[in-house]
Write a protein that holds these residues in place. Structure first.
Motif, PDB file in Angstrom:
ATOM      1  N   GLU A 102     -15.407 -66.881  15.129  1.00 11.49           N
ATOM      2  CA  GLU A 102     -16.145 -68.128  14.966  1.00 11.49           C
ATOM      3  C   GLU A 102     -16.576 -68.280  13.512  1.00 11.49           C
ATOM      4  O   GLU A 102     -17.128 -67.354  12.925  1.00 11.49           O
ATOM      5  N   ILE A 103     -16.305 -69.450  12.960  1.00 11.83           N
ATOM      6  CA  ILE A 103     -16.655 -69.761  11.575  1.00 11.83           C
ATOM      7  C   ILE A 103     -17.752 -70.828  11.613  1.00 11.83           C
ATOM      8  O   ILE A 103     -17.590 -71.872  12.253  1.00 11.83           O
ATOM      9  N   PRO A 104     -18.870 -70.588  10.936  1.00 12.76           N
ATOM     10  CA  PRO A 104     -19.980 -71.547  10.976  1.00 12.76           C
ATOM     11  C   PRO A 104     -19.692 -72.794  10.131  1.00 12.76           C
ATOM     12  O   PRO A 104     -18.717 -72.860   9.382  1.00 12.76           O
ATOM     13  N   TRP A 105     -20.575 -73.753  10.261  1.00 15.56           N
ATOM     14  CA  TRP A 105     -20.530 -74.968   9.449  1.00 15.56           C
ATOM     15  C   TRP A 105     -20.745 -74.596   7.988  1.00 15.56           C
ATOM     16  O   TRP A 105     -21.648 -73.822   7.662  1.00 15.56           O
ATOM     17  N   VAL A 106     -19.900 -75.134   7.104  1.00 17.86           N
ATOM     18  CA  VAL A 106     -20.034 -74.884   5.668  1.00 17.86           C
ATOM     19  C   VAL A 106     -20.057 -76.265   4.998  1.00 17.86           C
ATOM     20  O   VAL A 106     -19.017 -76.903   4.836  1.00 17.86           O
ATOM     21  N   GLU A 107     -21.232 -76.708   4.635  1.00 17.41           N
ATOM     22  CA  GLU A 107     -21.395 -78.054   4.062  1.00 17.41           C
ATOM     23  C   GLU A 107     -20.521 -78.279   2.820  1.00 17.41           C
ATOM     24  O   GLU A 107     -19.892 -79.334   2.706  1.00 17.41           O
ATOM     25  N   PRO A 108     -20.407 -77.315   1.882  1.00 19.31           N
ATOM     26  CA  PRO A 108     -19.529 -77.543   0.724  1.00 19.31           C
ATOM     27  C   PRO A 108     -18.060 -77.789   1.114  1.00 19.31           C
ATOM     28  O   PRO A 108     -17.355 -78.516   0.421  1.00 19.31           O
ATOM     29  N   TRP A 109     -17.598 -77.202   2.215  1.00 24.92           N
ATOM     30  CA  TRP A 109     -16.220 -77.470   2.665  1.00 24.92           C
ATOM     31  C   TRP A 109     -16.090 -78.934   3.058  1.00 24.92           C
ATOM     32  O   TRP A 109     -15.098 -79.587   2.759  1.00 24.92           O
ATOM     33  N   ARG A 110     -17.104 -79.459   3.712  1.00 27.95           N
ATOM     34  CA  ARG A 110     -17.082 -80.872   4.125  1.00 27.95           C
ATOM     35  C   ARG A 110     -17.013 -81.789   2.906  1.00 27.95           C
ATOM     36  O   ARG A 110     -16.410 -82.857   2.951  1.00 27.95           O
ATOM     37  N   LEU A 111     -17.611 -81.333   1.814  1.00 27.68           N
ATOM     38  CA  LEU A 111     -17.650 -82.134   0.596  1.00 27.68           C
ATOM     39  C   LEU A 111     -16.409 -81.935  -0.279  1.00 27.68           C
ATOM     40  O   LEU A 111     -16.332 -82.474  -1.375  1.00 27.68           O
ATOM     41  N   GLY A 112     -15.454 -81.144   0.208  1.00 28.32           N
ATOM     42  CA  GLY A 112     -14.199 -80.965  -0.510  1.00 28.32           C
ATOM     43  C   GLY A 112     -14.199 -79.847  -1.533  1.00 28.32           C
ATOM     44  O   GLY A 112     -13.257 -79.731  -2.316  1.00 28.32           O
ATOM     45  N   GLU A 113     -15.236 -79.029  -1.542  1.00 22.79           N
ATOM     46  CA  GLU A 113     -15.283 -77.921  -2.496  1.00 22.79           C
ATOM     47  C   GLU A 113     -14.366 -76.795  -2.046  1.00 22.79           C
ATOM     48  O   GLU A 113     -14.022 -76.679  -0.869  1.00 22.79           O
ATOM     49  N   SER A 114     -13.976 -75.959  -2.960  1.00 20.64           N
ATOM     50  CA  SER A 114     -13.038 -74.876  -2.688  1.00 20.64           C
ATOM     51  C   SER A 114     -13.569 -73.921  -1.629  1.00 20.64           C
ATOM     52  O   SER A 114     -14.702 -73.426  -1.747  1.00 20.64           O
ATOM     53  N   PRO A 115     -12.762 -73.632  -0.623  1.00 22.55           N
ATOM     54  CA  PRO A 115     -13.190 -72.660   0.382  1.00 22.55           C
ATOM     55  C   PRO A 115     -13.468 -71.289  -0.224  1.00 22.55           C
ATOM     56  O   PRO A 115     -14.366 -70.585   0.226  1.00 22.55           O
ATOM     57  N   MET A 116     -12.715 -70.911  -1.258  1.00 21.77           N
ATOM     58  CA  MET A 116     -12.912 -69.600  -1.873  1.00 21.77           C
ATOM     59  C   MET A 116     -14.271 -69.502  -2.573  1.00 21.77           C
ATOM     60  O   MET A 116     -14.822 -68.412  -2.710  1.00 21.77           O
ATOM     61  N   ALA A 117     -14.823 -70.618  -3.014  1.00 21.56           N
ATOM     62  CA  ALA A 117     -16.113 -70.611  -3.698  1.00 21.56           C
ATOM     63  C   ALA A 117     -17.282 -70.553  -2.718  1.00 21.56           C
ATOM     64  O   ALA A 117     -18.408 -70.272  -3.117  1.00 21.56           O
ATOM     65  N   HIS A 118     -17.015 -70.829  -1.434  1.00 20.70           N
ATOM     66  CA  HIS A 118     -18.093 -70.889  -0.440  1.00 20.70           C
ATOM     67  C   HIS A 118     -17.644 -70.232   0.861  1.00 20.70           C
ATOM     68  O   HIS A 118     -17.570 -70.873   1.899  1.00 20.70           O
ATOM     69  N   LEU A 119     -17.332 -68.955   0.786  1.00 21.40           N
ATOM     70  CA  LEU A 119     -16.865 -68.232   1.969  1.00 21.40           C
ATOM     71  C   LEU A 119     -18.051 -67.742   2.798  1.00 21.40           C
ATOM     72  O   LEU A 119     -18.885 -66.992   2.299  1.00 21.40           O
ATOM     73  N   PRO A 120     -18.117 -68.148   4.057  1.00 20.90           N
ATOM     74  CA  PRO A 120     -19.157 -67.571   4.907  1.00 20.90           C
ATOM     75  C   PRO A 120     -18.800 -66.122   5.220  1.00 20.90           C
ATOM     76  O   PRO A 120     -17.626 -65.732   5.195  1.00 20.90           O
ATOM     77  N   LYS A 121     -19.797 -65.313   5.527  1.00 19.02           N
ATOM     78  CA  LYS A 121     -19.563 -63.887   5.786  1.00 19.02           C
ATOM     79  C   LYS A 121     -18.604 -63.678   6.956  1.00 19.02           C
ATOM     80  O   LYS A 121     -17.933 -62.656   7.026  1.00 19.02           O
ATOM     81  N   GLU A 122     -18.482 -64.630   7.866  1.00 19.22           N
ATOM     82  CA  GLU A 122     -17.598 -64.503   9.025  1.00 19.22           C
ATOM     83  C   GLU A 122     -16.117 -64.500   8.652  1.00 19.22           C
ATOM     84  O   GLU A 122     -15.276 -64.089   9.453  1.00 19.22           O
TER      85      GLU A 122
END
Length: 157
Positions: A122-142
């Motif tokens: 399970e991957i949590p909600w990541v607000e920066p991903w919704r805004l189009g930011e790089s997934p690598m810059a905002h990786l959740p611990k999951e």
């Protein structure tokens, strides 16, 4: 195992080399393109089971909405019923469709569907991903255990 209401098609993906597993989005907007960048090693097979000469290891991807989880349930039933063959289903990734706690009815549905697949991540909600930011810059611990598990599961013996 009963056959699902709706089945994913079986198709030849665009490319066949340079990856260890296929990400299969069970519905549009599941989060496959984001996971492909956040967890290197897999390729997007589109919304279809891959038929190819290469890797046949598959990870299903769904959003945590009712429609997304039902689509995952249909795909799991399709696999378990033998409608698709030659697929090594590694598990299901459920990507949060909203911030905050998931409603109990949806949590119960995820728990039910998780019993039909080998593994659940399970991957949590990541607000920066919704805004189009790089997934690598905002990786959740999951994402770390997901990457570790997939690398271990697809490592040649």
């Amino acid at each position: 195992m009963p056959r699902p209401e709706r089945a994913l098609p079986v198709a030849r993906p665009r490319t066949d080399a340079g990856h260890a597993w296929w990400w299969v989005g069970v519905h549009g907007g599941a989060g496959v393109s984001t996971l492909e960048r956040a967890v290197p090693g897999g390729r997007d097979a589109g919304r279809a089971w891959p038929v190819s000469g290469g890797s046949r290891s598959v990870v299903l991807v769904a959003r945590s909405s009712a429609n997304g989880i039902r689509a995952a349930q249909n795909a799991a039933q399709q696999w378990a019923s033998g409608m698709v063959t030659g697929i090594d289903l590694l598990g299901l990734v459920v990507v949060a469709d909203a911030p905050g706690r998931r409603p109990k009815v949806l949590q119960n549905l995820v728990r039910l569907v998780s019993g039909a697949v080998p593994r659940l991540w399970e991957i949590p909600w990541v607000e920066p991903w919704r805004l189009g930011e790089s997934p690598m810059a905002h990786l959740p611990k999951e994402c770390a255990p997901l990457a570790r598990d997939l690398t271990r599961l697809t490592r040649p013996v």
